[in-house]
Design a protein around this motif. Structure first.
Motif, short mmCIF file in Angstrom:
data_model
loop_
_atom_site.label_atom_id
_atom_site.label_comp_id
_atom_site.label_asym_id
_atom_site.label_seq_id
_atom_site.Cartn_x
_atom_site.Cartn_y
_atom_site.Cartn_z
N HIS A 132 0.87 -1.17 0.00
CA HIS A 132 0.00 0.00 0.00
C HIS A 132 0.90 1.23 0.00
O HIS A 132 1.92 1.24 0.70
N PRO A 133 0.53 2.29 -0.73
CA PRO A 133 1.43 3.44 -0.83
C PRO A 133 1.66 4.19 0.49
O PRO A 133 2.73 4.76 0.69
N THR A 134 0.69 4.20 1.39
CA THR A 134 0.85 4.98 2.62
C THR A 134 0.75 4.16 3.90
O THR A 134 1.23 4.59 4.93
N GLN A 136 1.95 1.23 6.13
CA GLN A 136 3.16 0.42 6.24
C GLN A 136 2.98 -0.74 7.22
O GLN A 136 2.32 -0.59 8.24
N ASP A 153 -1.89 1.81 10.13
CA ASP A 153 -3.21 2.42 10.31
C ASP A 153 -4.03 1.71 11.38
O ASP A 153 -5.20 2.01 11.57
#
Length: 196
Positions: A132-134, A136, A153
């Protein structure tokens, strides 16, 4: 077989040999920051971020490219130049979080490795399904037939078998709605859920 779980009359000899290997590792500058025991193998994370395994090599769970047993900790060469921060040992597989990527290896039965097949992996293989780009990955955990990835998240991605309170089923990674949902599925006699 490189593990020390069931003691017999030779237990003291095994414990002495184990203590010698840990001591010799310390003399060589190997400082251990984490260790996880699986069904018949152990994975160790050094303070320098390197991964070592020993015990039964069945199904490639040690990550050395073969099924050979190792009686003392051996560096997982495929991850030698990665900065590893978390390791986990399941019943017949291993996981590591290195350089922001999750790697799994060992028995692929029941989709526990998350590579879309049930094939065994004898070397660490990068898990592609949870990138996922954001968001981690922060840590990994492993049980009898599943792997968990804890993410920045607050979510948990689970891979592998659903029975006994595990939260995902099949050969693909699926994000869990919330950790509380996974815990609600766990039964009181669910001793398989967390690795020992």
């Amino acid at each position: 077989r490189g593990r020390h779980g069931n003691c017999s009359t030779s237990c003291d000899q095994h414990a002495t040999r184990h203590a010698e290997s840990v001591t010799s590792g310390r003399r060589q500058g190997l400082r251990v920051s984490a260790a996880q025991a699986g069904g018949s193998h152990t994975v160790v994370l050094s303070a320098q971020g390197q991964v070592y395994t020993f015990g039964s090599g069945l199904s490639g769970r040690l990550g050395h490219g073969d099924d050979a047993d190792q009686h003392f900790p051996v560096l997982v060469a495929a991850l030698e130049f990665e900065a590893c921060v978390s390791v986990a040992a399941g019943h017949a597989h291993t996981a590591a979080l290195c350089g922001g990527s999750v790697y799994t290896w060992g028995s692929g039965r029941m989709g526990r490795l998350g590579h879309g097949t049930e094939s065994d992996e004898v070397l660490p293989r990068r898990l592609e399904l949870i990138s996922h780009p954001t968001i981690q990955p922060l840590a990994v955990a492993a049980g009898e037939a599943h792997t968990c990835v804890f993410r920045s998240d607050g979510s948990v991605v689970t891979i592998g078998r659903l029975t006994h309170g595990r939260h995902a089923e099949g050969c693909t990674a699926q994000p869990a709605e919330a950790l509380t949902d996974a815990m609600a599925l766990q039964s009181p006699d669910d001793w398989f859920h967390f690795s020992s």
